[in-house]
Design an enzyme around this catalytic site. Structure first.
Site, PDB file in Angstrom:
ATOM      1  N   LYS A 121       0.828  -1.203   0.000  1.00  0.00           N
ATOM      2  CA  LYS A 121       0.000   0.000   0.000  1.00  0.00           C
ATOM      3  C   LYS A 121       0.866   1.260   0.000  1.00  0.00           C
ATOM      4  CE  LYS A 121      -3.618  -2.586   2.355  1.00  0.00           C
ATOM      5  NZ  LYS A 121      -4.321  -2.856   3.627  1.00  0.00           N
TER       6      LYS A 121
ATOM      7  N   GLY B 259     -12.402  -6.038   5.722  1.00  0.00           N
ATOM      8  CA  GLY B 259     -13.735  -6.637   5.820  1.00  0.00           C
ATOM      9  C   GLY B 259     -14.396  -6.736   4.465  1.00  0.00           C
TER      10      GLY B 259
END
Length: 437
Positions: free
Chosen positions: A208, A305
């Site tokens: 990232k 999630g």
């Protein structure tokens, strides 16, 4: 209102796992609303997976399941890649682009390694690549870097971008757990994979960081350019020492564009309890962006999630579907610079170093002199007796010595620590943490 006279925009989904299944649900259940937002109908035309018999979800028509992933890439207007990893994901993404499909992906590992290649291929073919979910889950951080801040000059970004490690460190801090116990708890709750290496060793955050640096600084930054430290060496003693000093330990991704070039790093750091990042708990993420004109910006939200990540994926699908409906493409990834990577010697910080030493006269003085000889100034000293610790061959108590330096360069600091570890009366493995704020 959707234009019913036009054929639906065809969407192919690669992967039916945690995020893929939720992405399919949002597309199917919200199809009418999405059509109104897009101005044209949208249709899920296939879901590629390895074992169709194992996919049993009420919102996925079993007739859409296929193992012909390559074929699906050639019969969709938008291909959503959620299979992860480098290969075969790279092959499928490039095949989709070559077939004239735009791509939406959450694959940070792929983009951190082959992003520029994929961006160039998409621009050449006249299609788009969107990847909001690749950094920060549901947090909208990619689009601001890609579009909102293109009129500004981003100089640095710092944040928590991995929910698994943040949950583990949070549990260690609030419950006094050892790393292994906190990791097991994270796995039991589904926050950590059975093989958590990519998270706890910092590799996920490093991917990232590479993407953030590439977008923010308009220059290719690869995962190979990122220096990485994970959290596996963080102990309950590190957490306790931090708590005593009103600090917490967080795994940070830090990217900067300075005089010496671009720096992209992932490391655990000590931050003060009053710092905004100290209040980021559980699996939440937060990223600070500093730009010359906009000054400081903070992005906060769910970093992981199925449903939160799927929200970002479908947001990209809607954006690209609008482009298709309007007969246009979005802005290309602007990589007009080739900035140098800053050498490790240019990395400067305040460090907190913890040694285990024999409780006898003169040890502290020798350590302090070793640091002084290296040109490192000590800002503070903290000692805490640990009578339960023992060193083979030494009958006395082991003392925990914590030194906090003034700002210094990392190479010199680590060289000095290595010399100290060779001194008589110093035992065990030292802990080195940067201090932020």
């Amino acid at each position: 209102m959707a234009q019913k006279t036009q054929s639906p925009i065809r969407v192919g989904l690669l992967g039916a796992g945690t995020v893929g299944s939720q992405t399919a649900r949002l597309i199917v259940e919200q199809r009418e609303d999405l059509a109104r937002r897009i101005g044209r109908d949208i249709e899920l035309v296939g879901v590629a997976c390895l074992n169709p018999d194992e996919v049993d979800l009420p919102w996925i028509d079993r007739g859409l399941l296929t193992t012909d992933t390559a074929g699906l890439c050639t019969r969709a207007d938008i291909v959503i890649e959620l299979i992860g990893g480098i290969e075969p994901a790279r092959t499928f993404v490039l095949k989709a682009i070559d077939s004239g499909a735009s791509v939406v992906t959450a694959n940070k590992a792929l983009l951190a390694k082959h992003g520029p290649e994929i961006y160039r291929a998409a621009e050449k073919r006249g299609v788009d690549v969107y990847f909001e979910a690749a950094v920060g889950g549901a947090i909208p951080i990619v689009r601001p870097l890609r579009e909102s801040l293109v009129g500004d000059s981003v100089t640095s970004m710092l944040g928590i971008v991995n929910g698994t490690t943040n949950y583990i460190l949070d549990e260690m801090t609030t419950k006094g757990l050892d790393f292994g116990i906190a990791l097991k708890d994270a796995q039991d709750r589904g926050y950590a994979e059975a093989d958590p290496t990519g998270d706890v060793e910092g590799l996920d955050a490093a991917n990232k960081a590479a993407i953030m640096a590439t977008l923010g600084f308009h220059t290719p930054v690869s995962i190979d350019d990122v220096t990485v430290e994970g959290i596996t060496a963080i102990t309950a003693d590190d957490i306790a020492a931090a708590t005593a000093e009103h600090k917490v330990v967080k795994l940070l991704a830090v990217v900067e564009n300075g005089e010496d070039g671009v720096s992209a790093r992932v490391y655990p750091a000590l931050i003060g309890e009053d710092h905004p990042l100290a209040s980021v708990h559980g699996s939440f993420n937060a990223v600070f962006v500093h730009a010359e004109a906009a000054d400081d910006l903070m992005f906060y939200g769910r970093g992981a999630g199925g449903a939160p990540t799927a929200s970002a994926v479908v947001g990209d699908v809607v954006t690209e579907a609008r482009h298709i409906a309007q007969g246009c493409t979005g802005p290309a990834i602007s990589l007009y610079r080739t900035l140098p990577m800053a050498p490790l010697e240019a990395s400067r910080a305040v460090f907190a170093v913890r040694f285990l030493i024999h409780d006898k006269p003169g040890v502290l003085a020798v350590i302090a002199q070793t640091f002084a000889d290296a040109g490192i100034s000590i800002n503070g000293v903290n000692q805490d007796l640990k009578p339960t610790l023992h060193d083979p061959g030494y009958s006395g108590e082991i003392q925990q010595l914590r030194l906090v330096t003034h700002r210094c360069d990392e190479v010199t600091l680590r060289r000095a620590v290595k010399l100290v570890c060779g001194l008589d009366g110093v035992t065990g493995t030292p802990s080195i943490l940067r201090v932020i704020g």
